[in-house]
Design an enzyme around this catalytic site. Structure first.
Site, PDB file in Angstrom:
ATOM      1  N   ASN A  42      41.769  51.663  42.764  1.00 10.27           N
ATOM      2  CA  ASN A  42      41.245  50.450  43.318  1.00 10.27           C
ATOM      3  C   ASN A  42      42.174  49.252  42.979  1.00 10.27           C
ATOM      4  OD1 ASN A  42      40.002  48.803  45.292  1.00 10.27           O
ATOM      5  ND2 ASN A  42      38.511  48.115  44.013  1.00 10.27           N
ATOM      6  N   ASP A  83      33.432  48.649  41.623  1.00 12.31           N
ATOM      7  CA  ASP A  83      34.434  47.983  40.754  1.00 12.31           C
ATOM      8  C   ASP A  83      33.983  48.428  39.433  1.00 12.31           C
ATOM      9  OD1 ASP A  83      35.506  46.825  43.016  1.00 12.31           O
ATOM     10  OD2 ASP A  83      34.018  45.175  43.165  1.00 12.31           O
ATOM     11  N   GLU A 124      49.259  41.011  42.606  1.00  9.33           N
ATOM     12  CA  GLU A 124      48.892  42.321  43.075  1.00  9.33           C
ATOM     13  C   GLU A 124      49.992  43.139  43.756  1.00  9.33           C
ATOM     14  OE1 GLU A 124      45.329  42.688  45.781  1.00  9.33           O
ATOM     15  OE2 GLU A 124      44.743  40.440  45.232  1.00  9.33           O
ATOM     16  N   GLY A 151      46.764  44.494  54.921  1.00  8.82           N
ATOM     17  CA  GLY A 151      47.632  45.749  54.507  1.00  8.82           C
ATOM     18  C   GLY A 151      48.892  45.129  53.660  1.00  8.82           C
ATOM     19  N   SER A 152      48.742  43.623  52.991  1.00  5.34           N
ATOM     20  CA  SER A 152      49.856  43.388  52.255  1.00  5.34           C
ATOM     21  C   SER A 152      50.170  44.351  51.071  1.00  5.34           C
ATOM     22  CB  SER A 152      49.718  41.940  52.003  1.00  5.34           C
ATOM     23  OG  SER A 152      48.952  41.881  51.180  1.00  5.34           O
ATOM     24  N   ASN A 153      49.009  44.750  50.554  1.00  6.90           N
ATOM     25  CA  ASN A 153      49.172  45.625  49.300  1.00  6.90           C
ATOM     26  C   ASN A 153      49.974  46.809  49.592  1.00  6.90           C
ATOM     27  OD1 ASN A 153      48.451  44.782  46.803  1.00  6.90           O
ATOM     28  ND2 ASN A 153      46.822  44.070  48.066  1.00  6.90           N
ATOM     29  N   HIS A 206      41.815  45.147  42.687  1.00  5.35           N
ATOM     30  CA  HIS A 206      40.266  44.015  42.672  1.00  5.35           C
ATOM     31  C   HIS A 206      41.121  42.677  42.163  1.00  5.35           C
ATOM     32  CE1 HIS A 206      36.321  42.638  43.016  1.00  5.35           C
ATOM     33  NE2 HIS A 206      36.581  41.658  42.112  1.00  5.35           N
TER      34      HIS A 206
HETATM   35  C1  GAR Z   1      43.444  41.976  48.173  1.00 10.02           C
HETATM   36  O1  GAR Z   1      43.220  40.808  47.451  1.00 10.02           O
HETATM   37  C2  GAR Z   1      42.625  43.008  47.520  1.00 10.02           C
HETATM   38  O2  GAR Z   1      42.482  42.881  46.015  1.00 10.02           O
HETATM   39  C3  GAR Z   1      41.185  42.689  47.852  1.00 10.02           C
HETATM   40  O3  GAR Z   1      41.325  42.589  49.231  1.00 10.02           O
HETATM   41  C4  GAR Z   1      42.819  42.029  49.422  1.00 10.02           C
HETATM   42  C5  GAR Z   1      43.452  42.754  50.513  1.00 10.02           C
HETATM   43  O4  GAR Z   1      44.612  42.237  50.915  1.00 10.02           O
HETATM   44  N1  GAR Z   1      40.135  43.798  47.601  1.00 10.02           N
HETATM   45  C6  GAR Z   1      39.066  43.765  47.212  1.00 10.02           C
HETATM   46  O5  GAR Z   1      38.573  42.539  47.268  1.00 10.02           O
HETATM   47  C7  GAR Z   1      38.300  44.916  47.008  1.00 10.02           C
HETATM   48  N2  GAR Z   1      36.928  44.658  46.327  1.00 10.02           N
HETATM   49  P1  GAR Z   1      45.641  43.075  51.863  1.00 10.02           P
HETATM   50  O6  GAR Z   1      44.914  43.870  52.980  1.00 10.02           O
HETATM   51  O7  GAR Z   1      46.551  42.172  52.257  1.00 10.02           O
HETATM   52  O8  GAR Z   1      46.275  44.231  51.024  1.00 10.02           O
END
Ligand code: GAR
Length: 214
Positions: free
Chosen positions: A111, A154, A183, A16-18, A113
Site C-alpha cells: 500500500n 496502515d 509517490e 489513479g495518478s499512481n 500512504h
Molecule cells: C494518494 O495520495 C495515496 O497515497 C492516497 O490517496 C491518493 C490517491 O491518489 N492513499 C491513501 O490515503 C490510502 N490511505 P491517486 O488516485 O491519484 O493515485
C-alpha cells in the site's frame, strides 16, 4: 542485468495518478513489471478509465454488488487467482482489503500512504485528510510510506519511506501535490525492488539487499 518482469494487479478508488505513474514507468522501461489488471470499488473512477483506455483488464468489484461478504471475497480471490499477480499494489484504494485476501497474498501486497507512518495513518486518515492533519499539527516534514499490507489500516511494516518538506505557506493542496510527486517515484522503486528479488522479509523487518552491479 535482465530482470524478469513481475505481474502486478493494482487496486484504486480515485484519480489513479499512481496507477498511471506505474504504467508510465513500465512503458519507459524503468520498471520491470506487467500491469495485468486494475480493480476498483468505484465504477466511475479515473483509474478504471485509464486502464480501459490502455487495454489493461479493468474490473469494477464492490461489496455492494454481492449479497454476502463471503461471495464478494470469493469473487476477489477468483479474479486474483486468474490474473496471477506476483504482487498486488493498493494505489489510492480506499477500502479495507478483506483479511482472507491479505492472508492469501501475505508479504505480496503493498500500500502507499501519503505520510510518514505510523504518524497520520489509520482509519479515517486518507487522501486529503492526511495533509490537513499534518498541517494542523505544524509538522516541518511529511513524506510517503510504501508498506506491506496486513489486516489493519496502515500498520504493516514499511518497505520504503521518503521525506517531503512542509513549507510555511503550504495548503493541503500544495502539500498533497508535492507528496504525490514523490509517490509517483517511490512506488515504482519499491515494485522494482520486488522484481529484482531484493526484499527480504522477516516479521516486521524488511531489508533491502544490495543489487548486482550493472
Ligand atoms: C494518494 O495520495 C495515496 O497515497 C492516497 O490517496 C491518493 C490517491 O491518489 N492513499 C491513501 O490515503 C490510502 N490511505 P491517486 O488516485 O491519484 O493515485
Amino acid at each position: 542485468m535482465e530482470v524478469e518482469p513481475i505481474r502486478i494487479v493494482a487496486f484504486a478508488s480515485g484519480n489513479g495518478s499512481n496507477v498511471r505513474a506505474i504504467y508510465d514507468n513500465i512503458q519507459r522501461g524503468s520498471l520491470s513489471a506487467d500491469l495485468v489488471g486494475v480493480i476498483s470499488n468505484n465504477s466511475g473512477c479515473g483509474a478504471l478509465q485509464f486502464a480501459r483506455e490502455n487495454s489493461i483488464p479493468a474490473l469494477h468489484i464492490s461489496l455492494r454488488q454481492f449479497s454476502t461478504a463471503a461471495a464478494y471475497e470469493e469473487r476477489l480471490l477468483n479474479v486474483l487467482h486468474e490474473r496471477a499477480p506476483d504482487l498486488i499494489v493498493l494505489a489510492g484504494y480506499m477500502k479495507m482489503m478483506p483479511e482472507s485476501i491479505v492472508r492469501a497474498f501475505k508479504n505480496r501486497m503493498l500500500n502507499i500512504h501519503p505520510a510518514l507512518l505510523p504518524s497520520f495513518g489509520g482509519r479515517g486518515l486518507y487522501g486529503h485528510l492526511v495533509h490537513e492533519a499534518v498541517l494542523d499539527y505544524g509538522c516541518k516534514v511529511s513524506g510517503v510510506t510504501v508498506h506491506l499490507v496486513d489486516a489493519e489500516y496502515d500498520t504493516g511494516p514499511p518497505v520504503l519511506q521518503r521525506c517531503v518538506p512542509v513549507l510555511d505557506d503550504d495548503t493541503p493542496e500544495t502539500l498533497a501535490s508535492r507528496v504525490l510527486q514523490e509517490e509517483h517515484k517511490i512506488y515504482s522503486d519499491a515494485i522494482q525492488l520486488f522484481a529484482e528479488k531484493r526484499v527480504q522479509i522477516s516479521g516486521r523487518s524488511v531489508r533491502i539487499c544490495a543489487g548486482s552491479k550493472k
